[in-house]
Design a protein around this motif. Structure first.
Motif, PDB file in Angstrom:
ATOM      1  N   CYS A  81     105.548   4.878  79.521  1.00  0.00           N
ATOM      2  CA  CYS A  81     106.295   5.504  80.614  1.00  0.00           C
ATOM      3  C   CYS A  81     105.966   6.992  80.738  1.00  0.00           C
ATOM      4  O   CYS A  81     106.050   7.554  81.831  1.00  0.00           O
ATOM      5  CB  CYS A  81     107.799   5.310  80.423  1.00  0.00           C
ATOM      6  SG  CYS A  81     108.359   3.610  80.681  1.00  0.00           S
ATOM      7  N   ARG A  87      97.670   1.550  82.739  1.00  0.00           N
ATOM      8  CA  ARG A  87      97.777   0.126  83.034  1.00  0.00           C
ATOM      9  C   ARG A  87      97.128  -0.628  81.889  1.00  0.00           C
ATOM     10  O   ARG A  87      96.386  -0.053  81.104  1.00  0.00           O
ATOM     11  CB  ARG A  87      97.112  -0.211  84.363  1.00  0.00           C
ATOM     12  CG  ARG A  87      95.642   0.103  84.378  1.00  0.00           C
ATOM     13  CD  ARG A  87      95.024  -0.004  85.777  1.00  0.00           C
ATOM     14  NE  ARG A  87      93.634   0.368  85.735  1.00  0.00           N
ATOM     15  CZ  ARG A  87      92.640  -0.404  85.326  1.00  0.00           C
ATOM     16  NH1 ARG A  87      92.886  -1.634  84.937  1.00  0.00           N
ATOM     17  NH2 ARG A  87      91.403   0.017  85.309  1.00  0.00           N
ATOM     18  N   GLU A  98     113.736  -7.906  79.433  1.00  0.00           N
ATOM     19  CA  GLU A  98     113.936  -6.655  80.163  1.00  0.00           C
ATOM     20  C   GLU A  98     112.727  -5.737  80.009  1.00  0.00           C
ATOM     21  O   GLU A  98     112.282  -5.108  80.971  1.00  0.00           O
ATOM     22  CB  GLU A  98     115.204  -5.941  79.684  1.00  0.00           C
ATOM     23  CG  GLU A  98     116.489  -6.678  79.986  1.00  0.00           C
ATOM     24  CD  GLU A  98     116.762  -7.851  79.036  1.00  0.00           C
ATOM     25  OE1 GLU A  98     116.172  -7.921  77.929  1.00  0.00           O
ATOM     26  OE2 GLU A  98     117.557  -8.728  79.424  1.00  0.00           O
ATOM     27  N   LYS A 101     109.889  -7.128  82.059  1.00  0.00           N
ATOM     28  CA  LYS A 101     110.118  -6.855  83.481  1.00  0.00           C
ATOM     29  C   LYS A 101     109.716  -5.426  83.826  1.00  0.00           C
ATOM     30  O   LYS A 101     109.074  -5.189  84.857  1.00  0.00           O
ATOM     31  CB  LYS A 101     111.595  -7.099  83.825  1.00  0.00           C
ATOM     32  CG  LYS A 101     111.918  -6.912  85.279  1.00  0.00           C
ATOM     33  CD  LYS A 101     113.374  -7.241  85.565  1.00  0.00           C
ATOM     34  CE  LYS A 101     113.668  -7.053  87.044  1.00  0.00           C
ATOM     35  NZ  LYS A 101     115.068  -7.352  87.349  1.00  0.00           N
ATOM     36  N   GLU A 102     110.079  -4.468  82.986  1.00  0.00           N
ATOM     37  CA  GLU A 102     109.718  -3.067  83.242  1.00  0.00           C
ATOM     38  C   GLU A 102     108.210  -2.866  83.152  1.00  0.00           C
ATOM     39  O   GLU A 102     107.624  -2.148  83.960  1.00  0.00           O
ATOM     40  CB  GLU A 102     110.447  -2.136  82.265  1.00  0.00           C
ATOM     41  CG  GLU A 102     110.103  -0.671  82.433  1.00  0.00           C
ATOM     42  CD  GLU A 102     110.431  -0.094  83.815  1.00  0.00           C
ATOM     43  OE1 GLU A 102     109.842   0.954  84.163  1.00  0.00           O
ATOM     44  OE2 GLU A 102     111.258  -0.678  84.564  1.00  0.00           O
ATOM     45  N   VAL A 104     105.879  -5.125  83.723  1.00  0.00           N
ATOM     46  CA  VAL A 104     105.305  -5.760  84.912  1.00  0.00           C
ATOM     47  C   VAL A 104     105.503  -4.851  86.122  1.00  0.00           C
ATOM     48  O   VAL A 104     104.585  -4.659  86.928  1.00  0.00           O
ATOM     49  CB  VAL A 104     105.916  -7.164  85.141  1.00  0.00           C
ATOM     50  CG1 VAL A 104     105.621  -7.685  86.529  1.00  0.00           C
ATOM     51  CG2 VAL A 104     105.403  -8.130  84.073  1.00  0.00           C
ATOM     52  N   ARG A 105     106.674  -4.257  86.238  1.00  0.00           N
ATOM     53  CA  ARG A 105     106.944  -3.326  87.340  1.00  0.00           C
ATOM     54  C   ARG A 105     105.947  -2.168  87.335  1.00  0.00           C
ATOM     55  O   ARG A 105     105.534  -1.682  88.370  1.00  0.00           O
ATOM     56  CB  ARG A 105     108.374  -2.793  87.238  1.00  0.00           C
ATOM     57  CG  ARG A 105     108.836  -2.019  88.465  1.00  0.00           C
ATOM     58  CD  ARG A 105     110.218  -1.420  88.278  1.00  0.00           C
ATOM     59  NE  ARG A 105     110.229  -0.293  87.388  1.00  0.00           N
ATOM     60  CZ  ARG A 105     109.764   0.925  87.676  1.00  0.00           C
ATOM     61  NH1 ARG A 105     109.222   1.160  88.847  1.00  0.00           N
ATOM     62  NH2 ARG A 105     109.836   1.906  86.798  1.00  0.00           N
ATOM     63  N   ARG A 106     105.520  -1.769  86.153  1.00  0.00           N
ATOM     64  CA  ARG A 106     104.556  -0.675  86.009  1.00  0.00           C
ATOM     65  C   ARG A 106     103.110  -1.156  86.100  1.00  0.00           C
ATOM     66  O   ARG A 106     102.195  -0.382  85.900  1.00  0.00           O
ATOM     67  CB  ARG A 106     104.783   0.038  84.683  1.00  0.00           C
ATOM     68  CG  ARG A 106     106.084   0.788  84.643  1.00  0.00           C
ATOM     69  CD  ARG A 106     106.334   1.464  83.315  1.00  0.00           C
ATOM     70  NE  ARG A 106     107.447   2.365  83.458  1.00  0.00           N
ATOM     71  CZ  ARG A 106     107.377   3.605  83.927  1.00  0.00           C
ATOM     72  NH1 ARG A 106     106.216   4.101  84.278  1.00  0.00           N
ATOM     73  NH2 ARG A 106     108.445   4.347  84.051  1.00  0.00           N
ATOM     74  N   ARG A 135     100.925 -12.020  86.211  1.00  0.00           N
ATOM     75  CA  ARG A 135     100.938 -11.002  85.150  1.00  0.00           C
ATOM     76  C   ARG A 135     100.810 -11.609  83.755  1.00  0.00           C
ATOM     77  O   ARG A 135     100.979 -10.922  82.762  1.00  0.00           O
ATOM     78  CB  ARG A 135     102.217 -10.173  85.233  1.00  0.00           C
ATOM     79  CG  ARG A 135     102.243  -9.268  86.433  1.00  0.00           C
ATOM     80  CD  ARG A 135     101.170  -8.231  86.311  1.00  0.00           C
ATOM     81  NE  ARG A 135     100.812  -7.683  87.599  1.00  0.00           N
ATOM     82  CZ  ARG A 135      99.876  -6.770  87.743  1.00  0.00           C
ATOM     83  NH1 ARG A 135      99.217  -6.321  86.714  1.00  0.00           N
ATOM     84  NH2 ARG A 135      99.593  -6.317  88.932  1.00  0.00           N
TER      85      ARG A 135
END
Length: 192
Positions: A81, A87, A98, A101-102, A104-106, A135
Protein backbone atom coordinates in the motif's frame (compact mmCIF):
# COMPACT_ATOMS: atom_id res chain seq x y z
CA UNK A 1 24.43 -8.17 4.48
CA UNK A 2 22.52 -4.90 4.47
CA UNK A 3 25.42 -2.70 3.34
CA UNK A 4 26.05 -4.96 0.35
CA UNK A 5 22.35 -4.91 -0.60
CA UNK A 6 22.32 -1.11 -0.79
CA UNK A 7 25.64 -1.13 -2.69
CA UNK A 8 24.35 -3.66 -5.23
CA UNK A 9 20.95 -2.04 -5.73
CA UNK A 10 22.18 0.46 -8.40
CA UNK A 11 23.77 -2.40 -10.35
CA UNK A 12 20.57 -4.43 -10.11
CA UNK A 13 18.56 -1.36 -11.20
CA UNK A 14 20.80 -0.85 -14.26
CA UNK A 15 20.55 -4.52 -15.26
CA UNK A 16 16.77 -4.66 -14.88
CA UNK A 17 16.28 -1.31 -16.62
CA UNK A 18 17.92 -2.63 -19.79
CA UNK A 19 15.15 -4.07 -22.02
CA UNK A 20 17.67 -6.16 -23.99
CA UNK A 21 19.02 -7.72 -20.79
CA UNK A 22 15.50 -8.45 -19.57
CA UNK A 23 14.63 -10.19 -22.84
CA UNK A 24 17.94 -12.07 -22.95
CA UNK A 25 17.69 -13.21 -19.33
CA UNK A 26 13.91 -13.81 -19.51
CA UNK A 27 13.14 -11.47 -16.62
CA UNK A 28 9.40 -10.87 -16.23
CA UNK A 29 9.12 -9.98 -12.52
CA UNK A 30 11.00 -9.13 -9.33
CA UNK A 31 10.71 -11.88 -6.80
CA UNK A 32 10.32 -13.79 -4.72
CA UNK A 33 10.43 -10.87 -2.28
CA UNK A 34 8.58 -10.17 0.92
CA UNK A 35 8.48 -10.81 4.62
CA UNK A 36 8.86 -14.02 6.60
CA UNK A 37 8.11 -13.89 10.32
CA UNK A 38 8.12 -17.66 10.76
CA UNK A 39 11.80 -18.37 11.25
CA UNK A 40 13.12 -16.96 14.51
CA UNK A 41 14.91 -14.77 15.28
CA UNK A 42 13.57 -12.32 12.72
CA UNK A 43 15.24 -9.03 11.87
CA UNK A 44 11.96 -7.34 10.92
CA UNK A 45 13.35 -3.83 10.29
CA UNK A 46 16.00 -5.24 7.95
CA UNK A 47 13.50 -7.42 6.07
CA UNK A 48 11.15 -4.44 5.80
CA UNK A 49 13.90 -2.17 4.43
CA UNK A 50 14.87 -4.73 1.78
CA UNK A 51 11.24 -5.33 0.85
CA UNK A 52 10.52 -1.61 0.52
CA UNK A 53 13.63 -1.16 -1.64
CA UNK A 54 12.58 -4.01 -3.91
CA UNK A 55 8.99 -2.73 -4.18
CA UNK A 56 10.24 0.75 -5.08
CA UNK A 57 12.47 -0.75 -7.75
CA UNK A 58 9.56 -2.72 -9.18
CA UNK A 59 7.42 0.42 -9.42
CA UNK A 60 10.29 2.36 -11.00
CA UNK A 61 10.85 -0.32 -13.63
CA UNK A 62 7.17 -1.24 -14.07
CA UNK A 63 7.83 -4.89 -13.26
CA UNK A 64 5.41 -7.07 -11.30
CA UNK A 65 6.49 -8.56 -7.98
CA UNK A 66 6.10 -12.05 -6.59
CA UNK A 67 5.39 -11.56 -2.89
CA UNK A 68 6.33 -14.05 -0.18
CA UNK A 69 4.16 -13.45 2.89
CA UNK A 70 4.68 -15.85 5.76
CA UNK A 71 3.03 -14.88 9.03
CA UNK A 72 3.39 -11.21 8.06
CA UNK A 73 0.04 -10.43 6.43
CA UNK A 74 -0.49 -6.95 7.86
CA UNK A 75 3.08 -5.83 7.26
CA UNK A 76 3.07 -7.13 3.67
CA UNK A 77 -0.23 -5.44 2.89
CA UNK A 78 0.99 -2.19 4.45
CA UNK A 79 4.19 -2.37 2.37
CA UNK A 80 2.42 -2.78 -0.96
CA UNK A 81 0.00 0.00 0.00
CA UNK A 82 2.97 2.34 0.56
CA UNK A 83 4.14 1.77 -3.01
CA UNK A 84 1.47 3.18 -5.29
CA UNK A 85 1.44 1.42 -8.64
CA UNK A 86 3.08 -1.80 -7.52
CA UNK A 87 1.45 -4.86 -9.03
CA UNK A 88 2.07 -8.57 -8.93
CA UNK A 89 1.04 -11.75 -7.17
CA UNK A 90 0.88 -12.88 -3.56
CA UNK A 91 2.06 -16.45 -3.89
CA UNK A 92 1.06 -19.30 -1.61
CA UNK A 93 -1.64 -17.01 -0.27
CA UNK A 94 -2.67 -17.65 3.32
CA UNK A 95 -4.22 -14.31 4.29
CA UNK A 96 -7.83 -13.41 4.90
CA UNK A 97 -10.63 -12.86 2.40
CA UNK A 98 -10.55 -9.16 3.33
CA UNK A 99 -6.84 -8.96 2.54
CA UNK A 100 -7.35 -10.77 -0.77
CA UNK A 101 -10.15 -8.35 -1.65
CA UNK A 102 -7.92 -5.34 -0.98
CA UNK A 103 -5.05 -6.83 -2.97
CA UNK A 104 -7.36 -7.57 -5.90
CA UNK A 105 -8.68 -4.00 -5.69
CA UNK A 106 -5.07 -2.84 -6.05
CA UNK A 107 -4.58 -5.04 -9.12
CA UNK A 108 -2.79 -8.00 -7.53
CA UNK A 109 -3.26 -11.65 -8.42
CA UNK A 110 -3.68 -14.31 -5.74
CA UNK A 111 -1.93 -17.67 -6.16
CA UNK A 112 -2.93 -20.91 -4.49
CA UNK A 113 -0.95 -24.11 -4.25
CA UNK A 114 -1.08 -27.47 -2.52
CA UNK A 115 -2.35 -26.10 0.79
CA UNK A 116 -5.72 -25.56 -0.91
CA UNK A 117 -6.20 -29.36 -0.92
CA UNK A 118 -5.41 -29.92 2.78
CA UNK A 119 -8.10 -31.32 5.03
CA UNK A 120 -8.03 -28.38 7.49
CA UNK A 121 -7.93 -25.65 4.85
CA UNK A 122 -11.61 -24.64 4.92
CA UNK A 123 -10.77 -20.96 5.55
CA UNK A 124 -8.28 -20.96 2.66
CA UNK A 125 -10.84 -22.57 0.36
CA UNK A 126 -13.35 -19.87 1.35
CA UNK A 127 -10.76 -17.23 0.43
CA UNK A 128 -10.11 -18.90 -2.94
CA UNK A 129 -13.84 -18.95 -3.60
CA UNK A 130 -14.01 -15.20 -2.94
CA UNK A 131 -11.24 -14.25 -5.39
CA UNK A 132 -12.54 -13.23 -8.83
CA UNK A 133 -11.58 -15.66 -11.62
CA UNK A 134 -9.56 -13.02 -13.46
CA UNK A 135 -7.23 -12.67 -10.44
CA UNK A 136 -6.49 -16.33 -9.66
CA UNK A 137 -3.24 -18.19 -10.28
CA UNK A 138 -2.04 -21.72 -9.57
CA UNK A 139 1.39 -22.54 -8.20
CA UNK A 140 3.49 -25.36 -6.86
CA UNK A 141 5.80 -23.57 -4.36
CA UNK A 142 8.09 -26.40 -5.38
CA UNK A 143 9.63 -28.36 -3.69
CA UNK A 144 7.29 -27.63 -0.76
CA UNK A 145 3.59 -27.98 0.02
CA UNK A 146 2.66 -30.91 -2.18
CA UNK A 147 -1.08 -31.26 -2.54
CA UNK A 148 -3.11 -34.21 -1.37
CA UNK A 149 -2.60 -37.08 -2.32
CA UNK A 150 1.16 -36.38 -2.39
CA UNK A 151 1.41 -34.32 0.79
CA UNK A 152 4.74 -34.85 2.51
CA UNK A 153 6.53 -35.71 -0.72
CA UNK A 154 8.65 -33.44 -2.90
CA UNK A 155 6.39 -31.16 -4.90
CA UNK A 156 6.61 -30.61 -8.66
CA UNK A 157 4.57 -29.04 -11.42
CA UNK A 158 3.09 -32.49 -12.09
CA UNK A 159 0.96 -31.91 -8.99
CA UNK A 160 -0.76 -28.79 -10.32
CA UNK A 161 -3.66 -30.87 -11.58
CA UNK A 162 -4.69 -31.58 -7.96
CA UNK A 163 -4.75 -27.86 -7.15
CA UNK A 164 -6.60 -27.12 -10.40
CA UNK A 165 -9.17 -29.80 -9.57
CA UNK A 166 -9.72 -28.31 -6.11
CA UNK A 167 -10.09 -24.80 -7.51
CA UNK A 168 -12.43 -26.07 -10.23
CA UNK A 169 -14.65 -27.69 -7.59
CA UNK A 170 -14.72 -24.45 -5.59
CA UNK A 171 -15.61 -22.36 -8.64
CA UNK A 172 -18.09 -24.89 -10.06
CA UNK A 173 -16.24 -25.32 -13.35
CA UNK A 174 -14.11 -28.03 -14.94
CA UNK A 175 -10.32 -28.32 -14.69
CA UNK A 176 -9.82 -27.20 -18.30
CA UNK A 177 -11.59 -23.92 -17.51
CA UNK A 178 -9.32 -23.33 -14.51
CA UNK A 179 -6.23 -24.19 -16.56
CA UNK A 180 -7.16 -21.75 -19.33
CA UNK A 181 -8.20 -19.04 -16.89
CA UNK A 182 -5.01 -19.22 -14.84
CA UNK A 183 -2.85 -19.47 -17.99
CA UNK A 184 -4.49 -16.31 -19.35
CA UNK A 185 -4.04 -14.60 -15.97
CA UNK A 186 -0.33 -15.48 -15.86
CA UNK A 187 0.14 -14.15 -19.39
CA UNK A 188 -1.56 -10.90 -18.38
CA UNK A 189 0.47 -10.53 -15.17
CA UNK A 190 3.85 -11.21 -16.77
CA UNK A 191 2.99 -9.56 -20.10
CA UNK A 192 3.78 -12.72 -22.06
Amino acid sequence: DEKRFWQELPRLRAWLADPAARRRDKIVAIGEIGLDRHWQPVDSPRQQAFFDGQLALAVELDLPVIVHDREAHGACLDAVCRHEGVRGVFHGFSGSAEMAKELVRRGFFIAFGGALTYRGADRLRAVATSVPPDRLLLETDCPYLSPVPNRGKRNSSLNLTYVADQLAALKGVDRETVEKMTWDNARKLYRL
